[in-house]
Motif scaffolding. Sequence first.
Motif, mmCIF file in Angstrom:
data_model
loop_
_atom_site.group_PDB
_atom_site.id
_atom_site.type_symbol
_atom_site.label_atom_id
_atom_site.label_comp_id
_atom_site.label_asym_id
_atom_site.label_seq_id
_atom_site.Cartn_x
_atom_site.Cartn_y
_atom_site.Cartn_z
ATOM 1 N N GLN A 1 0.834 -1.268 0.000
ATOM 2 C CA GLN A 1 0.155 -0.113 -0.585
ATOM 3 C C GLN A 1 0.890 1.122 -0.399
ATOM 4 O O GLN A 1 1.501 1.646 0.339
ATOM 5 N N TRP A 2 0.316 2.391 -0.256
ATOM 6 C CA TRP A 2 1.025 3.478 -0.716
ATOM 7 C C TRP A 2 0.184 4.821 -0.873
ATOM 8 O O TRP A 2 -1.381 4.091 -1.395
ATOM 9 N N ILE A 3 0.352 5.780 -0.509
ATOM 10 C CA ILE A 3 -0.142 6.949 -0.749
ATOM 11 C C ILE A 3 0.324 8.088 -2.172
ATOM 12 O O ILE A 3 1.508 7.815 -1.916
ATOM 13 N N PRO A 4 -0.227 8.096 -2.737
ATOM 14 C CA PRO A 4 0.786 8.965 -4.658
ATOM 15 C C PRO A 4 1.032 10.751 -3.492
ATOM 16 O O PRO A 4 0.336 10.812 -2.631
ATOM 17 N N TYR A 5 2.058 10.868 -4.343
ATOM 18 C CA TYR A 5 2.303 12.426 -4.158
ATOM 19 C C TYR A 5 0.919 13.430 -4.353
ATOM 20 O O TYR A 5 0.690 14.410 -3.320
ATOM 21 N N VAL A 6 0.614 13.114 -5.449
ATOM 22 C CA VAL A 6 -0.731 14.001 -5.724
ATOM 23 C C VAL A 6 -1.937 13.404 -5.845
ATOM 24 O O VAL A 6 -1.904 12.199 -6.466
ATOM 25 N N TYR A 7 -3.322 13.448 -5.080
ATOM 26 C CA TYR A 7 -3.947 13.007 -5.134
ATOM 27 C C TYR A 7 -4.624 13.695 -5.838
ATOM 28 O O TYR A 7 -5.820 14.263 -5.484
ATOM 29 N N ASN A 8 -5.768 13.008 -6.817
ATOM 30 C CA ASN A 8 -6.435 13.373 -7.990
ATOM 31 C C ASN A 8 -8.093 13.362 -7.464
ATOM 32 O O ASN A 8 -8.242 12.408 -6.870
ATOM 33 N N LEU A 9 -8.776 14.723 -6.699
ATOM 34 C CA LEU A 9 -10.190 14.272 -6.052
ATOM 35 C C LEU A 9 -11.429 13.666 -7.446
ATOM 36 O O LEU A 9 -11.847 12.869 -6.818
ATOM 37 N N SER A 10 -10.547 14.096 -8.274
ATOM 38 C CA SER A 10 -11.686 14.055 -9.214
ATOM 39 C C SER A 10 -11.538 12.426 -10.087
ATOM 40 O O SER A 10 -12.773 12.302 -10.192
ATOM 41 N N ASP A 11 -10.720 11.904 -10.817
ATOM 42 C CA ASP A 11 -10.626 10.165 -10.730
ATOM 43 C C ASP A 11 -9.220 10.114 -9.691
ATOM 44 O O ASP A 11 -8.290 10.384 -11.013
ATOM 45 N N LYS A 12 -9.082 9.165 -8.889
ATOM 46 C CA LYS A 12 -8.320 9.090 -7.906
ATOM 47 C C LYS A 12 -7.379 7.370 -9.152
ATOM 48 O O LYS A 12 -6.041 8.011 -8.557
ATOM 49 N N ASN A 13 -7.447 7.560 -9.937
ATOM 50 C CA ASN A 13 -6.760 7.517 -10.981
ATOM 51 C C ASN A 13 -5.745 7.903 -12.030
ATOM 52 O O ASN A 13 -4.603 7.607 -12.669
ATOM 53 N N LYS A 14 -6.021 8.851 -11.768
ATOM 54 C CA LYS A 14 -5.012 10.211 -12.285
ATOM 55 C C LYS A 14 -3.959 10.706 -11.671
ATOM 56 O O LYS A 14 -3.369 11.670 -11.898
ATOM 57 N N SER A 15 -4.137 10.232 -9.842
ATOM 58 C CA SER A 15 -2.800 10.342 -9.491
ATOM 59 C C SER A 15 -1.548 10.699 -9.751
ATOM 60 O O SER A 15 -1.392 9.357 -10.529
ATOM 61 N N LYS A 16 -0.941 11.085 -8.942
ATOM 62 C CA LYS A 16 0.537 11.155 -9.202
ATOM 63 C C LYS A 16 1.420 10.104 -8.533
ATOM 64 O O LYS A 16 1.122 10.285 -7.670
ATOM 65 N N HIS A 17 1.137 8.783 -9.109
ATOM 66 C CA HIS A 17 2.207 7.909 -8.115
ATOM 67 C C HIS A 17 3.825 7.743 -8.519
ATOM 68 O O HIS A 17 4.891 6.820 -7.916
ATOM 69 N N ASP A 18 4.240 8.567 -9.562
ATOM 70 C CA ASP A 18 5.540 8.128 -9.545
ATOM 71 C C ASP A 18 6.217 8.322 -7.788
ATOM 72 O O ASP A 18 7.967 8.220 -8.207
ATOM 73 N N TYR A 19 6.330 9.046 -7.263
ATOM 74 C CA TYR A 19 6.923 9.665 -5.941
ATOM 75 C C TYR A 19 5.764 8.999 -4.957
ATOM 76 O O TYR A 19 4.715 9.611 -4.250
ATOM 77 N N LYS A 20 6.344 7.446 -4.726
ATOM 78 C CA LYS A 20 4.646 7.090 -4.074
ATOM 79 C C LYS A 20 5.512 7.646 -2.386
ATOM 80 O O LYS A 20 6.420 7.424 -2.070
ATOM 81 N N LEU A 21 4.726 6.979 -1.597
ATOM 82 C CA LEU A 21 4.636 7.437 -0.056
ATOM 83 C C LEU A 21 4.181 6.239 0.663
ATOM 84 O O LEU A 21 3.168 5.969 0.630
ATOM 85 N N ALA A 22 5.889 6.005 0.968
ATOM 86 C CA ALA A 22 4.592 4.072 1.768
ATOM 87 C C ALA A 22 4.368 4.934 3.074
ATOM 88 O O ALA A 22 3.231 3.585 3.769
ATOM 89 N N GLY A 23 4.281 5.754 3.435
ATOM 90 C CA GLY A 23 2.959 6.198 4.985
ATOM 91 C C GLY A 23 4.176 6.862 5.427
ATOM 92 O O GLY A 23 4.072 6.110 6.673
#
Length: 273
Positions: free
Chosen positions: A74-96
């Motif tokens: 599991q991880w948190i994306p660096y930028v979370y897209n509120l309208s479509d979470k699948n478009k969130s910015k995942h290249d910089y993953k935050l493990a938590g």
Amino acid sequence: IIGGSGSGWNPENPAIKVDVMMGSLLYDGLLNYYFQSENTNPLKEKVFDVLDGISEFMYHEPYFEGVKKGRQVQWIPYVYNLSDKNKSKHDYKLAGQASFCIIIPYLFTGEERWIDKAKKMIKTAIIDNEVWGSYGYIDHPGYQTIAYLILKNYKVEQVNQANAFKVDYKNGRIYLSWTVPEGVEGYRIKYSNKKIVRYLQYDTDSKTFKYPPESFINWWSAENIKDEPVPLLPGNTQSYSFVPEHGTYYFALRTIKGDMVGEISNEVEVEVR
């Protein structure tokens, strides 16, 4: 934090930069305030509610789950897209970095769901060398705590739940009663004009609530009763009464032992005319 590096913020395509480092600082600060507060501090119970709410949010909403380097993590994306979470910015993953938001509730409740969540988080931390170019997460005190609990198979004994929670209205007073369980040191009683649930369970995909907020309320958002009685001997019937205003009331109770809290009791409802 709205916007942020790489967010591409605009009203038609909203995104949020998930600054969990600042969120964890807020959580850790409130946690320290909670531990340093006397039980007579009127804010202590409310601070616990805020911690409880942050933890439930972190458990349910911001994390993504998937396979990374052959492991379910599991991880948190660096930028979370509120309208479509699948478009969130995942290249910089935050493990938590908000690890204490997950592990503290386990120590407070003993519910295994929190330790199960922590196990997925630490898998990410162990294999993720992409964030700082090293395995920096393992140096985080929250992850060291998680590793210790998992490696030691540390078990938290849950507080006994109150049984047979009842409500009655007579002679202008509301009467709450319940059977005193073994080993409890106090109570936390809440009330609302909505049904009380642990968490409204917002679904980030469908953008709907399992428990609609117009009819339900999160446990931590309900009102606290300030003068709960000291527990009687186990097995006895305990009671609490007060004079209410007109309206419909829902009540729920959790037992306390030290800093630990039990499961929410059955909910009771009463109408005062």
